[in-house]
Design a protein around this motif. Structure first.
Motif, short mmCIF file in Angstrom:
data_model
loop_
_atom_site.label_atom_id
_atom_site.label_comp_id
_atom_site.label_asym_id
_atom_site.label_seq_id
_atom_site.Cartn_x
_atom_site.Cartn_y
_atom_site.Cartn_z
N GLU A 34 -11.45 10.21 74.06
CA GLU A 34 -11.52 9.53 72.75
C GLU A 34 -10.27 8.71 72.43
O GLU A 34 -10.38 7.51 72.10
CB GLU A 34 -11.79 10.54 71.64
N ARG A 36 -19.23 5.80 73.36
CA ARG A 36 -18.41 6.04 72.18
C ARG A 36 -19.26 6.47 70.99
O ARG A 36 -18.94 7.43 70.29
CB ARG A 36 -17.62 4.78 71.82
N ALA A 65 -19.79 14.89 68.16
CA ALA A 65 -18.64 15.61 67.60
C ALA A 65 -18.82 15.84 66.11
O ALA A 65 -18.51 16.92 65.59
CB ALA A 65 -17.36 14.83 67.88
N ALA A 107 -20.82 10.10 71.71
CA ALA A 107 -19.83 11.17 71.67
C ALA A 107 -19.32 11.38 70.25
O ALA A 107 -19.13 12.52 69.81
CB ALA A 107 -18.68 10.86 72.62
N ARG A 108 -19.10 10.30 69.52
CA ARG A 108 -18.63 10.42 68.14
C ARG A 108 -19.67 11.13 67.28
O ARG A 108 -19.33 12.02 66.48
CB ARG A 108 -18.34 9.03 67.57
N GLU A 131 -20.15 1.59 77.77
CA GLU A 131 -19.07 2.21 77.02
C GLU A 131 -19.33 2.26 75.51
O GLU A 131 -19.03 3.29 74.88
CB GLU A 131 -17.75 1.51 77.31
N TRP A 179 -14.56 14.50 76.17
CA TRP A 179 -14.33 13.58 75.05
C TRP A 179 -12.98 13.84 74.39
O TRP A 179 -12.37 12.91 73.86
CB TRP A 179 -15.45 13.71 74.04
N GLN A 180 -12.50 15.04 74.44
CA GLN A 180 -11.19 15.34 73.87
C GLN A 180 -10.11 14.51 74.56
O GLN A 180 -9.16 14.05 73.92
CB GLN A 180 -10.90 16.83 74.04
N TYR A 219 -10.29 4.33 72.23
CA TYR A 219 -10.07 3.66 70.95
C TYR A 219 -8.69 3.00 70.87
O TYR A 219 -8.32 2.47 69.82
CB TYR A 219 -10.25 4.65 69.79
N PRO A 254 -15.54 18.82 71.16
CA PRO A 254 -15.17 17.66 71.98
C PRO A 254 -14.88 17.99 73.44
O PRO A 254 -15.12 17.17 74.33
CB PRO A 254 -13.93 17.10 71.27
#
Length: 268
Positions: free
Chosen positions: A260, A206, A213, A209-210, A202, A256-257, A264, A219
């Motif tokens: 995310e 994160r 983006a 993907a961050r 994980e 991811w949209q 978090y 995303p």
């Protein structure tokens, strides 16, 4: 899809790493419905129980196979399985990678450790139908050289770029060192016209993907595979809940949209 395990026989077995093995399976009787890349099965070891395992190969591109790391009672039993042994399978469950939605786009596959297993059937499908897509890029990261999967196969994929990196090299390692996100600069893709597929631990998901983006990959075109405690796989027990999602039903693959804000949120 059935809630009762269907018998499948182990017809081939090969080690991936010192603690990880891939088992190719064939039905003893009536087969399960066809899996799509990204979906998982509940794999039953008789006398021990069952665990969720993503398909690392599907009947349309190499036969049904599952890759498992030995980390507990059930996975130890799967690791110990030999050719001829019979396991129980139920499924397929969950969402897939939805490669068909990426037609005409560059493809960016990012795998961490055993996360390459659920991505392998997607890569095979993309290679088999390369004319439908732009550049295919595969980025692979692992803790050590010994933890790298699919060493022979990954070197044969006809990609625009295949990058491999490890966090902790040994004395014989002559390749790249560092986290997998360091390879993003070398990928042959246009961010605004790229679909990314990410699977691994994980924190790696994160970070990747961050970064994607920030580079301009939309995303909703960053697809990630999430993991939680799946027990029933039918959306009834609630153990795999992540906010409004039940990952056995609404995942494990989400964009991811959607993922995310959930990843978090503290203690979610």
């Amino acid at each position: 899809m059935t809630a009762v395990p269907v018998p499948y026989r182990v017809v081939a077995r090969w080690p991936e790493t010192p603690d990880t093995v891939t088992l190719r399976l064939e039905p003893v009787g009536e087969p399960l419905p066809v899996f799509v890349p990204g979906q998982f099965a509940m794999v039953w070891v008789f006398g021990r129980g069952e665990i969720p395992v993503s398909a690392s190969s599907i009947p349309t591109n190499g036969g049904l196979a599952h890759t498992v790391r030995s980390v507990g009672a059930v996975s130890d039993g799967l690791y110990a399985a030999r050719v001829g042994d019979v396991l129980g399978l139920r499924g397929p469950y969950g969402t897939g990678w939805e490669l068909d939605k990426a037609v005409g786009q560059d493809l960016l596959v990012v795998a961490g450790g055993i996360g390459l297993a659920p991505l392998r059937p997607l890569i095979r499908d993309a290679v088999a139908d390369a004319g439908r897509y732009g550049h295919l890029n595969v980025l692979i990261g692992a803790r050590t050289p010994a933890d790298l999967m699919a060493k022979n196969e990954s070197g044969q994929w006809p990609t625009a770029f295949t990058g491999v990196t490890v966090d902790r090299p040994d004395d014989h390692w002559a390749g790249r060192i560092g986290v997998v996100t360091k390879l993003l600069n070398q990928a042959h893709c246009t961010p605004a016209n790229t679909t990314a597929f990410v699977c691994g631990p994980e924190p790696m998901i994160r970070a990747t993907a961050r970064d994607l983006a920030h580079r301009g990959v939309p995303p909703d075109r960053i697809r990630v595979s999430l993991e939680r405690n799946m027990r029933c796989a039918t959306g009834h027990c609630g153990h795999c809940q992540l906010g409004p999602l039940l990952l056995c039903r609404d995942g494990p693959v989400v964009d991811w949209q959607c993922a995310e804000p959930l990843l978090y949120a503290r203690e979610l």
